[in-house]
Enzyme design. Sequence first.
Site, PDB file in Angstrom:
ATOM      1  N   ARG A 168      30.535  -0.084  16.344  1.00 50.92           N
ATOM      2  CA  ARG A 168      29.450   0.618  15.661  1.00 50.92           C
ATOM      3  C   ARG A 168      28.068   0.207  16.193  1.00 50.92           C
ATOM      4  O   ARG A 168      27.060   0.831  15.885  1.00 50.92           O
ATOM      5  CB  ARG A 168      29.538   0.378  14.140  1.00 50.92           C
ATOM      6  CG  ARG A 168      30.711   1.110  13.502  1.00 50.92           C
ATOM      7  CD  ARG A 168      31.034   0.607  12.094  1.00 50.92           C
ATOM      8  NE  ARG A 168      31.847  -0.614  12.117  1.00 50.92           N
ATOM      9  CZ  ARG A 168      32.310  -1.229  11.026  1.00 50.92           C
ATOM     10  NH1 ARG A 168      32.038  -0.738   9.821  1.00 50.92           N
ATOM     11  NH2 ARG A 168      33.031  -2.328  11.127  1.00 50.92           N
ATOM     12  N   LYS A 187      29.170  -7.619  19.832  1.00 54.38           N
ATOM     13  CA  LYS A 187      28.314  -7.613  18.636  1.00 54.38           C
ATOM     14  C   LYS A 187      27.697  -8.964  18.311  1.00 54.38           C
ATOM     15  O   LYS A 187      26.485  -9.066  18.095  1.00 54.38           O
ATOM     16  CB  LYS A 187      29.122  -7.102  17.435  1.00 54.38           C
ATOM     17  CG  LYS A 187      28.353  -7.154  16.131  1.00 54.38           C
ATOM     18  CD  LYS A 187      28.972  -6.336  15.026  1.00 54.38           C
ATOM     19  CE  LYS A 187      30.245  -6.928  14.495  1.00 54.38           C
ATOM     20  NZ  LYS A 187      30.753  -6.146  13.330  1.00 54.38           N
TER      21      LYS A 187
HETATM   22  C1  UD1 Z   1      35.512  -7.031   6.935  1.00 54.44           C
HETATM   23  C2  UD1 Z   1      36.479  -7.127   5.759  1.00 54.44           C
HETATM   24  C3  UD1 Z   1      35.848  -6.421   4.561  1.00 54.44           C
HETATM   25  C4  UD1 Z   1      34.517  -7.054   4.239  1.00 54.44           C
HETATM   26  C5  UD1 Z   1      33.600  -7.086   5.457  1.00 54.44           C
HETATM   27  C6  UD1 Z   1      32.400  -7.952   5.154  1.00 54.44           C
HETATM   28  C7  UD1 Z   1      38.759  -7.076   6.679  1.00 54.44           C
HETATM   29  C8  UD1 Z   1      39.953  -6.257   6.932  1.00 54.44           C
HETATM   30  N1  UD1 Z   1      37.713  -6.464   6.115  1.00 54.44           N
HETATM   31  O1  UD1 Z   1      35.343  -5.663   7.257  1.00 54.44           O
HETATM   32  O2  UD1 Z   1      36.697  -6.527   3.437  1.00 54.44           O
HETATM   33  O3  UD1 Z   1      33.894  -6.342   3.181  1.00 54.44           O
HETATM   34  O4  UD1 Z   1      34.263  -7.677   6.592  1.00 54.44           O
HETATM   35  O5  UD1 Z   1      31.463  -7.917   6.176  1.00 54.44           O
HETATM   36  O6  UD1 Z   1      38.784  -8.258   6.953  1.00 54.44           O
HETATM   37  N2  UD1 Z   1      37.419  -9.644  14.154  1.00 54.44           N
HETATM   38  C9  UD1 Z   1      38.222 -10.352  15.017  1.00 54.44           C
HETATM   39  N3  UD1 Z   1      39.396  -9.799  15.427  1.00 54.44           N
HETATM   40  C10 UD1 Z   1      39.802  -8.587  15.020  1.00 54.44           C
HETATM   41  C11 UD1 Z   1      38.991  -7.860  14.131  1.00 54.44           C
HETATM   42  C12 UD1 Z   1      37.799  -8.430  13.714  1.00 54.44           C
HETATM   43  O7  UD1 Z   1      37.891 -11.461  15.414  1.00 54.44           O
HETATM   44  O8  UD1 Z   1      40.899  -8.161  15.448  1.00 54.44           O
HETATM   45  C13 UD1 Z   1      36.158 -10.243  13.718  1.00 54.44           C
HETATM   46  C14 UD1 Z   1      34.949  -9.418  14.121  1.00 54.44           C
HETATM   47  O9  UD1 Z   1      34.465  -9.859  15.380  1.00 54.44           O
HETATM   48  C15 UD1 Z   1      33.963  -9.671  12.997  1.00 54.44           C
HETATM   49  C16 UD1 Z   1      34.846 -10.012  11.809  1.00 54.44           C
HETATM   50  O10 UD1 Z   1      36.137 -10.289  12.308  1.00 54.44           O
HETATM   51  O11 UD1 Z   1      33.107 -10.770  13.284  1.00 54.44           O
HETATM   52  C17 UD1 Z   1      34.918  -8.853  10.812  1.00 54.44           C
HETATM   53  O12 UD1 Z   1      35.402  -7.699  11.487  1.00 54.44           O
HETATM   54  P1  UD1 Z   1      34.787  -6.253  11.205  1.00 54.44           P
HETATM   55  O13 UD1 Z   1      35.502  -5.300  12.065  1.00 54.44           O
HETATM   56  O14 UD1 Z   1      33.325  -6.293  11.288  1.00 54.44           O
HETATM   57  O15 UD1 Z   1      35.263  -6.055   9.695  1.00 54.44           O
HETATM   58  P2  UD1 Z   1      34.624  -5.111   8.592  1.00 54.44           P
HETATM   59  O16 UD1 Z   1      35.083  -3.735   8.809  1.00 54.44           O
HETATM   60  O17 UD1 Z   1      33.182  -5.334   8.522  1.00 54.44           O
HETATM   61 CA    CA Z   2      31.737  -6.512   9.616  1.00 51.67          CA
END
Ligand code: UD1
Ligand code: CA
Length: 468
Positions: A15, A22
């Site tokens: 996004r 990011k």
């Molecule tokens: C996530 C939470 C959501 C919460 C929000 C708060 C989950 C499923 N959802 O959503 O409930 O309200 O954060 O900000 O956890 N990341 C990894 N590996 C992955 C996917 C993500 O390391 O495979 C890391 C990303 O780099 C990021 C963090 O995890 O720093 C959160 O991931 P993001 O995709 O931003 O989750 P949200 O959709 O924001």
């Molecule tokens: Ca997030």
Amino acid sequence: MSAVALILAAGEGTRMKSATPKVAHQILGEPMISLVVGVARESGCARVVAVTGHGADEIEALLPSDTEVVRQEQQLGTGHAVLCAREALAGFDGSLVVLSGDTPLLKPETVAGLVAIRESSGAAVAVLTTHLTDPGGYGRIVRDRDGGVSAIVEHKDLTSAEQHITEVNTGTYCFDSRVLFAHLDRLTNENAQGEYYLTDIIALFNSEGLLVTASPAEDPLETLGINSRVQLAEATHVLQKRINMRLMLEGVTMTDPNLVWIGPKARFGRDVEILPMTFVMGESVVGEHARIGPNTRITDSRVAHGAVVDSSVVVSADIGPNATVGPVAYLRPGTVLEARAKAGTSVEIKNSRIGEGSKVPHLSYIGDAEIGADVNVGAGTITCNYDGAEKHGTVIGDGAFIGSDTMLVAPVRIGRGAVTGAASAIAHDVPDDALAVERSEQLIVEGWAARRRKEQAAKKTGKGDTGQ
Ligand code: UD1
Ligand code: CA
């Protein structure tokens, strides 16, 4: 045993629409990931482990050397990201703080509080939540009739009945590490995004009869998760306000705190005055009674007490006590101004020392020079330090007087107390107390200007008379 922090930072952040991962994007000069590592450390976590994946090399280069790293090769979701750290944390039995690399504004005391809540309640997990008027995009906290947390439901998986929930998951948790890793294998990816959600662990714990607690952060602003550049700008604004408030309460004057941007590592003494449109970033230190701005950018530099920096750019430089800089000076890396020295208007200085009380007041370039004390460098003086292949040094002794528009062709030495004549190109060393002049002798032609005026006047009248 003290807590360990696990920072999730493997996601791409689609996004953001960016070639940069990011969590490498900056807020007030600091990459998001560095801010989160800082939160983990300051909240008392002895070990910090980061999960990297997308742009891993770039992210890992930003991490302090005492941060451990595990790789998540494919980004299959936050639950899968945590699972990638299972081996690294195999020997650990205690509070595991899980933080998102994209939630950089958390206060360390909030995280420490979450650890205390879990440890005193003996819960399997304590979730940090917050209440938002616009909860769009966040996972929602579903509570049962007794107020217990039954599940976290992701935005894209909400039922219409759950849409109205305003309590959201901040992505910040404190887990009992053993309990967490014993259950992680059981997460599935049967959801709207086809990902292994860490948030599904809450319902799983409940089904096992494990205790789940959730408590809201006092200030919803500190839990802002950054998914887009709009939120990046919001977070910058929040941090800007937080830092400026603290500094003003510590005794720094700001004419308008909305027009001052200070990085989180910068330090200020009392009675510093910061004028509008000023940026102080990186590891900068500003001493008492210094006045900086307006229109000034200072990065990784020291500004000693009583110094004045007006409308200038200062990078990795050291400005001594009561020294003055600007208006419109550019101090580049390696510049040292000793006490009461001056770098004035339209002056550029690089890798040079300007001694105590010495002045470079107007329109000069000084590079690779050692200038002693009480030297006056006349307007327009240039150190010709570069011969097209190599850089060379210039040395100017104490009390020397460099005439205006002198070209100092380096390598060259000007002795103590020596004088150079204006407009001289000085390519040879000048002994102490000597005069060096290099310019052609002045020619005087008596009456020349008057004669020219007469001729010009005659021409004009001649033109008017053409008809006769
Ligand atoms: C996530 C939470 C959501 C919460 C929000 C708060 C989950 C499923 N959802 O959503 O409930 O309200 O954060 O900000 O956890 N990341 C990894 N590996 C992955 C996917 C993500 O390391 O495979 C890391 C990303 O780099 C990021 C963090 O995890 O720093 C959160 O991931 P993001 O995709 O931003 O989750 P949200 O959709 O924001
Ligand atoms: Ca997030």
